[in-house]
Design a protein around this motif. Structure first.
Motif, short mmCIF file in Angstrom:
data_model
loop_
_atom_site.label_atom_id
_atom_site.label_comp_id
_atom_site.label_asym_id
_atom_site.label_seq_id
_atom_site.Cartn_x
_atom_site.Cartn_y
_atom_site.Cartn_z
N HIS A 124 0.86 -1.18 0.00
CA HIS A 124 0.00 0.00 0.00
C HIS A 124 0.90 1.24 0.00
CE1 HIS A 124 -3.35 2.41 2.00
NE2 HIS A 124 -3.92 1.87 0.94
N LEU A 125 0.57 2.22 -0.82
CA LEU A 125 1.42 3.41 -0.95
C LEU A 125 1.68 4.10 0.39
CD1 LEU A 125 2.87 5.57 -2.67
CD2 LEU A 125 0.66 6.63 -3.06
N ARG A 126 0.62 4.26 1.19
CA ARG A 126 0.81 5.01 2.43
C ARG A 126 1.71 4.26 3.42
NH1 ARG A 126 -5.17 5.96 3.15
NH2 ARG A 126 -4.77 6.05 5.38
N CYS A 127 1.76 2.94 3.31
CA CYS A 127 2.63 2.19 4.21
C CYS A 127 4.09 2.49 3.88
CB CYS A 127 2.28 0.71 4.19
SG CYS A 127 3.46 -0.40 3.45
N VAL A 128 4.39 2.69 2.60
CA VAL A 128 5.77 3.00 2.21
C VAL A 128 6.12 4.42 2.66
CG1 VAL A 128 7.48 2.89 0.36
CG2 VAL A 128 5.39 1.53 0.19
N GLU A 129 5.13 5.32 2.57
CA GLU A 129 5.38 6.69 3.04
C GLU A 129 5.71 6.68 4.54
OE1 GLU A 129 2.46 8.95 -0.18
OE2 GLU A 129 1.73 8.64 1.84
N TYR A 130 4.97 5.87 5.30
CA TYR A 130 5.25 5.73 6.73
C TYR A 130 6.64 5.18 6.97
CZ TYR A 130 1.24 6.77 9.63
OH TYR A 130 0.29 7.42 10.35
N ALA A 131 6.98 4.14 6.22
CA ALA A 131 8.28 3.49 6.41
C ALA A 131 9.39 4.50 6.17
CB ALA A 131 8.41 2.31 5.45
N ARG A 132 9.19 5.35 5.17
CA ARG A 132 10.21 6.34 4.86
C ARG A 132 10.28 7.38 5.98
NH1 ARG A 132 12.48 9.05 -0.43
NH2 ARG A 132 10.74 10.39 -0.83
N ARG A 133 9.11 7.86 6.41
CA ARG A 133 9.09 8.91 7.43
C ARG A 133 9.70 8.42 8.73
NH1 ARG A 133 3.49 10.77 8.77
NH2 ARG A 133 3.24 10.54 6.53
N TYR A 134 9.40 7.19 9.12
CA TYR A 134 9.87 6.68 10.41
C TYR A 134 11.06 5.75 10.30
CZ TYR A 134 5.62 8.82 12.12
OH TYR A 134 4.64 9.74 12.42
#
Ligand code: ASP
Ligand code: MG
Length: 424
Positions: A213-223
């Motif tokens: 899921h796109l937002r999960c990758v965004e989270y992974a990057r942010r954190y």
């Protein structure tokens, strides 16, 4: 040893046998000494079936009630999984998204996580229990109603929870062995990637790759949360999604291309004969923004000297096609364009790779591959590490295969096994 968050997709827990198999894996991780928090999706195609059921009752289900209905899917799998773990002699406790402290905004069907307050999960861990959390759901901070985070968003629950708990890793289990250079359902010779940077994975997810899921990758990057994408049907090492900084720390010979993604969920609208005047494009896209439509690619031609008019084409989610057409139709008088064209028989094919930055000639090779496969390009857009083209939907498989081969991505032995799932 630290906390491991494991997320199991619907095809991994499709039936009682699957649930028992997953329970064994979870217990094995626990026995290795890790604290385990599990995020689970609804069994098999349950979410789609519940949606269909709602649509049989009413064509337009009230969003609040639809969320109430859909979240039931994950409650079923979480409770059964906790039972299966108990049967193996280990303590397990299941929690709804709300109980797990997943706090969201109040937009039903695509709520965003605002905060995670995982007190009950931490308490369960402290008691030595395995915590099982229902994916893809939370509770609205304002309305206190149950919300869902969007289709496929259990991945996002898992990474967000992993970040909130300070986990070592977030493991995402599905029915394929990892991230492949193309969708193995389309390209049987696709090869498994050992590592992908979050930057590349973001582009792949945004370009239609469904593995994460796109937002999960965004989270992974942010954190800075490492993700290990792997199969629940095998014990093979999967694909590591490595936060960009870490990828930089461990220099390695970077492959030029990470993969070829495709997306057949978009449509194309052309506004024909827009007067070539300041402010017309703004008017058109403001109307679309007001209708909350996400635009992907935009192309405007040079206006024909004779007429002083130009065509503007753009792509958008097919699901928003009718809304966009109505919003634009209302503008015809104001803007004075000639007509609107709508085409949903299109597909997007994207070539992604961080190595593109330093390698000339990638675009030429991509377009040459499409040309020799007889594929006509309708639109082009690029980012620093991605080239996307819009082609006829029927030619998407040919385009993906030709591109995959042109960039030497084909595996010598078939690696891509699809273990389960109906692909729905
Ligand atoms: N069960 C939900 C869906 O099918 C969430 C998920 O699988 O991630 O979209
Ligand atoms: Mg999923």
């Amino acid at each position: 040893m630290g906390i491991v968050v494991q997320k199991y997709g619907g095809s991994s827990v499709a039936d009682a046998t699957g649930i028992k198999r997953v329970a064994q894996r979870i217990v094995a991780t626990r026995k290795h000494g890790h604290d385990v928090v599990v995020v689970v999706s609804a069994m098999g195609d349950t979410t789609d079936e519940l949606r269909d059921l709602a649509e049989q009752v009413t064509p337009l289900p009230p969003p609040r009630e639809l969320d109430m209905l859909l979240t039931a899917g994950e409650r079923i799998s979480m409770a059964l999984l906790a039972m299966a773990i108990a049967q193996l002699g280990h303590q397990a406790r299941s929690f709804t998204g709300s109980q797990a402290g997943v706090i969201t905004d109040s937009v039903h069907g695509r709520a965003k996580i605002i905060d995670i307050t995982p007190g009950r999960i931490e308490a369960a861990i402290a008691d030595g229990a395995i915590a099982i959390v229902a994916g893809f759901q939370g509770v609205s901070q304002d309305t206190k109603d149950v919300t869902t985070l969007g289709r496929g968003a259990s991945d996002t629950t898992a990474v967000a929870l992993a970040a909130a708990l300070g986990a070592e890793v977030c493991e995402i289990y599905s029915d394929v062995d990892g991230v492949f250079t193309a969708d193995p359902r389309l390209v049987p010779t696709a090869s498994k990637l050992d590592r992908v940077s979050t930057e590349e994975m973001l582009e792949m997810a945004a370009s239609g790759s469904k593995i994460l899921h796109l937002r999960c990758v965004e989270y992974a990057r942010r954190y800075q949360m490492p993700i290990h994408v792997r199969s629940s049907f095998s014990t093979k090492e999967g694909t590591w999604i490595i936060p960009d900084d870490d990828a930089g720390e461990q220099p390695m010979e970077q492959a030029i291309i990470a993969g070829v993604a495709h997306d057949t969920s978009e449509a194309k609208i052309t506004v024909v004969g827009v007067p070539d005047k300041v402010g017309e494009a703004a008017r058109i896209f403001e109307a679309l923004a007001a209708a909350e439509i996400n635009i992907d690619m935009v192309v405007q031609n040079i206006s024909a000297a004779a007429t002083g008019r130009t065509d503007i084409s753009f792509t958008l989610p097919r699901a928003d096609g009718q809304t966009a057409m109505s919003a634009l139709a209302r503008l015809q008088h104001e803007v004075g364009y000639d007509k609107l064209l709508y085409d949903d028989q299109i597909g997007k094919v994207s070539l992604i790779g961080a190595g593109m930055r330093s390698h000339p000639g990638i675009t030429a090779r991509f377009f040459a591959a499409l040309a020799s496969a007889g594929v006509n390009i309708e639109m082009i857009s690029t980012s620093e590490i991605r080239i996307s083209v819009i082609v006829d939907e029927a030619q998407v498989p040919t385009a993906v295969q030709a591109t995959h081969t042109a960039f030497d991505l084909d595996a010598h032995e078939v690696e891509a096994v699809v273990y389960g799932g109906t692909g729905r």
